[in-house]
Design a protein around this motif. Structure first.
Motif, mmCIF file in Angstrom:
data_model
loop_
_atom_site.group_PDB
_atom_site.id
_atom_site.type_symbol
_atom_site.label_atom_id
_atom_site.label_comp_id
_atom_site.label_asym_id
_atom_site.label_seq_id
_atom_site.Cartn_x
_atom_site.Cartn_y
_atom_site.Cartn_z
ATOM 1 N N ASP A 30 -7.012 -2.893 10.440
ATOM 2 C CA ASP A 30 -8.470 -2.740 10.491
ATOM 3 C C ASP A 30 -9.147 -4.076 10.784
ATOM 4 O O ASP A 30 -8.489 -5.109 10.912
ATOM 5 C CB ASP A 30 -9.010 -2.056 9.230
ATOM 6 N N SER A 31 -10.461 -4.064 10.895
ATOM 7 C CA SER A 31 -11.201 -5.260 11.291
ATOM 8 C C SER A 31 -11.106 -6.402 10.277
ATOM 9 O O SER A 31 -11.358 -7.552 10.611
ATOM 10 C CB SER A 31 -12.668 -4.918 11.552
ATOM 11 N N ASP A 32 -10.726 -6.104 9.042
ATOM 12 C CA ASP A 32 -10.535 -7.130 8.015
ATOM 13 C C ASP A 32 -9.091 -7.633 7.956
ATOM 14 O O ASP A 32 -8.751 -8.440 7.103
ATOM 15 C CB ASP A 32 -10.929 -6.580 6.642
ATOM 16 N N GLY A 33 -8.239 -7.091 8.843
ATOM 17 C CA GLY A 33 -6.840 -7.495 8.844
ATOM 18 C C GLY A 33 -5.974 -6.695 7.889
ATOM 19 O O GLY A 33 -4.786 -6.981 7.744
ATOM 20 N N GLU A 34 -6.553 -5.695 7.248
ATOM 21 C CA GLU A 34 -5.800 -4.835 6.333
ATOM 22 C C GLU A 34 -4.863 -3.943 7.136
ATOM 23 O O GLU A 34 -5.253 -3.356 8.145
ATOM 24 C CB GLU A 34 -6.762 -3.965 5.508
ATOM 25 N N LEU A 35 -3.604 -3.846 6.687
ATOM 26 C CA LEU A 35 -2.623 -2.999 7.340
ATOM 27 C C LEU A 35 -2.719 -1.597 6.755
ATOM 28 O O LEU A 35 -2.553 -1.406 5.544
ATOM 29 C CB LEU A 35 -1.217 -3.566 7.148
ATOM 30 N N LEU A 36 -2.977 -0.622 7.599
ATOM 31 C CA LEU A 36 -3.149 0.761 7.157
ATOM 32 C C LEU A 36 -1.916 1.579 7.516
ATOM 33 O O LEU A 36 -1.452 1.540 8.659
ATOM 34 C CB LEU A 36 -4.400 1.365 7.795
ATOM 35 N N ARG A 37 -1.408 2.322 6.541
ATOM 36 C CA ARG A 37 -0.204 3.120 6.742
ATOM 37 C C ARG A 37 -0.527 4.600 6.602
ATOM 38 O O ARG A 37 -1.506 4.975 5.976
ATOM 39 C CB ARG A 37 0.851 2.721 5.719
ATOM 40 N N THR A 38 0.351 5.415 7.130
ATOM 41 C CA THR A 38 0.220 6.858 6.993
ATOM 42 C C THR A 38 0.967 7.325 5.753
ATOM 43 O O THR A 38 1.803 6.604 5.215
ATOM 44 C CB THR A 38 0.808 7.584 8.222
ATOM 45 N N ALA A 39 0.669 8.553 5.313
ATOM 46 C CA ALA A 39 1.404 9.185 4.218
ATOM 47 C C ALA A 39 1.494 10.671 4.538
ATOM 48 O O ALA A 39 0.495 11.296 4.873
ATOM 49 C CB ALA A 39 0.691 8.968 2.883
ATOM 50 N N ASN A 40 2.683 11.212 4.454
ATOM 51 C CA ASN A 40 2.909 12.613 4.770
ATOM 52 C C ASN A 40 2.748 13.464 3.519
ATOM 53 O O ASN A 40 3.365 13.175 2.487
ATOM 54 C CB ASN A 40 4.322 12.769 5.357
ATOM 55 N N THR A 41 1.952 14.512 3.593
ATOM 56 C CA THR A 41 1.693 15.343 2.414
ATOM 57 C C THR A 41 2.940 16.104 1.958
ATOM 58 O O THR A 41 3.124 16.327 0.762
ATOM 59 C CB THR A 41 0.539 16.335 2.652
ATOM 60 N N LYS A 42 3.797 16.483 2.880
ATOM 61 C CA LYS A 42 5.034 17.171 2.486
ATOM 62 C C LYS A 42 5.957 16.226 1.723
ATOM 63 O O LYS A 42 6.599 16.620 0.751
ATOM 64 C CB LYS A 42 5.726 17.777 3.705
ATOM 65 N N ASP A 43 6.027 14.971 2.166
ATOM 66 C CA ASP A 43 6.790 13.969 1.414
ATOM 67 C C ASP A 43 6.196 13.808 0.023
ATOM 68 O O ASP A 43 6.918 13.762 -0.978
ATOM 69 C CB ASP A 43 6.769 12.617 2.130
ATOM 70 N N GLY A 44 4.869 13.721 -0.040
ATOM 71 C CA GLY A 44 4.195 13.560 -1.325
ATOM 72 C C GLY A 44 4.483 14.699 -2.273
ATOM 73 O O GLY A 44 4.727 14.501 -3.470
ATOM 74 N N TYR A 45 4.458 15.914 -1.758
ATOM 75 C CA TYR A 45 4.753 17.075 -2.597
ATOM 76 C C TYR A 45 6.160 16.979 -3.173
ATOM 77 O O TYR A 45 6.370 17.169 -4.375
ATOM 78 C CB TYR A 45 4.600 18.373 -1.789
ATOM 79 N N ALA A 46 7.136 16.656 -2.324
ATOM 80 C CA ALA A 46 8.519 16.568 -2.775
ATOM 81 C C ALA A 46 8.696 15.456 -3.808
ATOM 82 O O ALA A 46 9.414 15.637 -4.804
ATOM 83 C CB ALA A 46 9.456 16.337 -1.589
#
Length: 175
Positions: A30-46
């Motif tokens: 992002d514009s502040d240099g923060e690294l943004l990652r994804t998260a999969n909801t199926k992984d989260g459920y498991a």
């Protein structure tokens, strides 16, 4: 794969990398240099389901992200090693905390920083898009890419093998 199916029975705990496993291998900045990652909801459920069933789950990552830590703590993961400079030391800390043998661990990694730990665990696994060296030492390669439910794939297989996958008497939160 028959050997892998037999290995599922010895799994008592799970350890995962983040970038390329729990998230895609692409990181948005992002514009502040923060690294943004994804998260999969199926992984989260498991993950939260396995935690509720009593399986210790750890995350060991070289990355640093308050959002990643918040996400997985919210799913019940107690052992989160962020900014890991020595994955072996963090892995050994996890084993010690839970009094678990290396042979009873399923680890999923995708790149060379995961190699040493994967050589020590009983069930090394990886996503479909892992690097060649990691695929070569994995007892199972998921059909899913990192960040696209590869974690759900391996966790569900273990829980099914143990007769712990889905039971109507367990209340599971929506993710």
């Amino acid at each position: 794969m028959a050997f892998f199916k037999e290995d599922l029975m010895k799994v008592k705990a799970f350890v995962f990398d983040v970038d390329g496993v729990l998230s895609t291998e692409c990181i948005t900045i992002d514009s502040d240099g923060e690294l943004l990652r994804t998260a999969n909801t199926k992984d989260g459920y498991a993950i939260q389901y396995a935690v509720k069933k009593g399986y210790p789950v750890a995350i060991i990552t070289g990355g640093t992200s308050d959002a990643v830590e918040k996400r997985y703590r919210g799913l019940g993961v107690q052992d989160i090693y962020m900014s890991s400079k020595d994955k072996i030391a963090d892995f050994e800390d996890f084993l010690s905390k839970h009094n678990i043998e290396e042979d009873n661990i399923m680890y999923m990694g995708d790149d060379l920083p995961d190699y040493e730990v994967m050589m020590r665990v009983g069930v090394p696994t990886c996503p479909k898009n892992a690097v060649t060296q990691i695929k070569e030492i994995s007892s199972y390669i998921s059909d899913m890419n990192g960040g696209c439910a590869c974690v759900r794939d391996v966790m569900e297989q273990v829980l099914r093998a143990h007769g712990n996958w889905y039971a109507t008497d367990t209340k599971i939160q929506s993710i």
